[in-house]
Write a protein that holds these residues in place. Structure first.
Motif, mmCIF file in Angstrom:
data_model
loop_
_atom_site.group_PDB
_atom_site.id
_atom_site.type_symbol
_atom_site.label_atom_id
_atom_site.label_comp_id
_atom_site.label_asym_id
_atom_site.label_seq_id
_atom_site.Cartn_x
_atom_site.Cartn_y
_atom_site.Cartn_z
ATOM 1 N N MET A 1 0.838 -1.201 0.000
ATOM 2 C CA MET A 1 0.000 0.000 0.000
ATOM 3 C C MET A 1 0.873 1.249 0.000
ATOM 4 O O MET A 1 2.049 1.197 0.366
ATOM 5 C CB MET A 1 -0.913 0.024 1.223
ATOM 6 C CG MET A 1 -2.012 -1.011 1.224
ATOM 7 S SD MET A 1 -3.131 -0.794 2.628
ATOM 8 C CE MET A 1 -4.219 -2.178 2.383
ATOM 9 N N GLU A 2 0.267 2.376 -0.396
ATOM 10 C CA GLU A 2 0.970 3.652 -0.412
ATOM 11 C C GLU A 2 0.070 4.726 0.203
ATOM 12 O O GLU A 2 -1.159 4.624 0.131
ATOM 13 C CB GLU A 2 1.330 4.077 -1.844
ATOM 14 C CG GLU A 2 2.018 3.012 -2.677
ATOM 15 C CD GLU A 2 1.042 2.120 -3.413
ATOM 16 O OE1 GLU A 2 1.306 0.883 -3.481
ATOM 17 O OE2 GLU A 2 0.018 2.634 -3.911
ATOM 18 N N LEU A 3 0.686 5.743 0.771
ATOM 19 C CA LEU A 3 -0.036 6.891 1.315
ATOM 20 C C LEU A 3 0.353 8.124 0.518
ATOM 21 O O LEU A 3 1.539 8.382 0.303
ATOM 22 C CB LEU A 3 0.318 7.097 2.788
ATOM 23 C CG LEU A 3 -0.305 8.332 3.462
ATOM 24 C CD1 LEU A 3 -1.818 8.152 3.604
ATOM 25 C CD2 LEU A 3 0.329 8.579 4.826
ATOM 26 N N LYS A 56 -0.894 1.166 8.279
ATOM 27 C CA LYS A 56 0.403 1.843 8.313
ATOM 28 C C LYS A 56 1.550 0.844 8.210
ATOM 29 O O LYS A 56 2.569 1.114 7.562
ATOM 30 C CB LYS A 56 0.521 2.686 9.585
ATOM 31 C CG LYS A 56 -0.342 3.948 9.559
ATOM 32 C CD LYS A 56 -0.130 4.786 10.811
ATOM 33 C CE LYS A 56 -0.966 6.067 10.738
ATOM 34 N NZ LYS A 56 -0.804 6.904 11.947
ATOM 35 N N GLN A 57 1.386 -0.313 8.824
ATOM 36 C CA GLN A 57 2.448 -1.323 8.766
ATOM 37 C C GLN A 57 2.563 -1.942 7.370
ATOM 38 O O GLN A 57 3.608 -2.492 7.020
ATOM 39 C CB GLN A 57 2.199 -2.414 9.809
ATOM 40 C CG GLN A 57 2.339 -1.936 11.247
ATOM 41 C CD GLN A 57 3.700 -1.310 11.534
ATOM 42 O OE1 GLN A 57 4.739 -1.817 11.102
ATOM 43 N NE2 GLN A 57 3.697 -0.187 12.257
ATOM 44 N N GLU A 58 1.500 -1.849 6.576
ATOM 45 C CA GLU A 58 1.518 -2.402 5.224
ATOM 46 C C GLU A 58 1.990 -1.393 4.178
ATOM 47 O O GLU A 58 2.146 -1.745 3.014
ATOM 48 C CB GLU A 58 0.129 -2.914 4.843
ATOM 49 C CG GLU A 58 -0.304 -4.145 5.628
ATOM 50 C CD GLU A 58 -1.688 -4.619 5.223
ATOM 51 O OE1 GLU A 58 -2.099 -4.325 4.087
ATOM 52 O OE2 GLU A 58 -2.349 -5.271 6.047
ATOM 53 N N ALA A 87 9.972 6.693 10.211
ATOM 54 C CA ALA A 87 9.475 5.799 11.255
ATOM 55 C C ALA A 87 9.211 4.389 10.729
ATOM 56 O O ALA A 87 9.435 3.400 11.436
ATOM 57 C CB ALA A 87 8.198 6.369 11.862
ATOM 58 N N LEU A 88 8.734 4.300 9.467
ATOM 59 C CA LEU A 88 8.340 3.005 8.914
ATOM 60 C C LEU A 88 9.329 2.482 7.879
ATOM 61 O O LEU A 88 9.075 1.456 7.254
ATOM 62 C CB LEU A 88 6.944 3.115 8.281
ATOM 63 C CG LEU A 88 5.820 3.552 9.229
ATOM 64 C CD1 LEU A 88 4.526 3.735 8.466
ATOM 65 C CD2 LEU A 88 5.639 2.526 10.350
#
Length: 235
Positions: A1-3, A56-58, A87-88
């Motif tokens: 996934m993307e944000l 968020k973890q993905e 952070a990720l």
């Protein structure tokens, strides 16, 4: 996934996507208060997609609009993108506002995104489609009404076909709009000028796939002009 994060104007947006295909997209009127509203909206978008922490973890990447636009807005979006990426341990992709606005018109072949940078100055960038050959004809530039009109006329004549002006065409004065219409430019309607974080998601994914992902510290804002407030001369 993307944000995807877009906070360069008074209308902000976030999107969660998978391989560039939007799963959740949210737009809201942030005004000049980008920072207080951004984190809650990111969390809300994640909740709409699934469990916030699981989403968020993905995440595999963060895409962010780097401007031009409001200085505070650009900084707010980039700071959030960089913070999440650090952070990720994610890659980042920065995409310019003008390309996001123009990309919605890629099927037209020739698209020019314009943005009123100040009372007497425009920012613009001209692109050529279709999607499989999408590219900029020239980098983003700034100038007055005359420089903008000349750039658009030259681009339309070079392309040899009508083009679409998007972004903020409603801010053109009547005389300039008429002259550009005579040259073969069409003004995009308001409904197609809204900048979408979903478009940022697609563009970001295309760049990520072509190897243009960056570490967060390498992101660069696109201001195009000096801030109004800066170091003051010595008295």
């Amino acid at each position: 996934m993307e944000l995807s994060i877009d906070t360069v104007g008074e209308q902000s947006g976030v999107a969660v996507s998978e391989r560039g295909r939007v799963l959740t997209e949210i737009s809201w009127h942030s005004g000049r208060r980008h920072t207080p509203s951004l984190t809650p909206m990111i969390d809300f978008a994640c909740r709409q997609t699934g469990n916030t922490e699981n989403v968020k973890q993905e995440l595999e990447a963060v895409f962010v609009d780097v401007g031009p636009g409001a200085y505070g807005g650009i900084r707010s979006g980039m700071a959030a993108a960089e913070g999440l990426a650090v952070a990720l341990d994610l890659q980042c992709v920065g995409v310019g506002r003008l390309e996001i606005e123009a990309y919605q018109h890629a099927s037209s072949g020739l698209a020019a995104a314009i943005h009123r940078a100040s009372r007497n100055t425009w920012a613009w960038q001209i692109f050529w489609g279709p999607l499989d050959r999408w590219r900029e004809l020239e980098p983003a530039k700034t100038g007055g009404d005359f420089e903008l009109q000349r750039a658009l006329v030259d681009a339309r004549r070079f392309a040899g076909r009508p083009g679409v002006i998007c972004g903020e065409p409603e801010r053109l004065d009547e005389e300039t709009a008429s002259a550009l219409g005579d040259e073969g430019w069409l003004l995009s309607p308001p409904s197609l000028n809204a900048r979408r974080s979903g478009v940022l998601a697609e563009l970001g994914w295309r760049r990520l796939q072509s190897g243009q992902g960056l570490p967060p510290a390498a992101l660069e804002p696109l201001y195009l002009r000096e801030p109004a407030i800066g170091p003051q001369p010595q008295q």
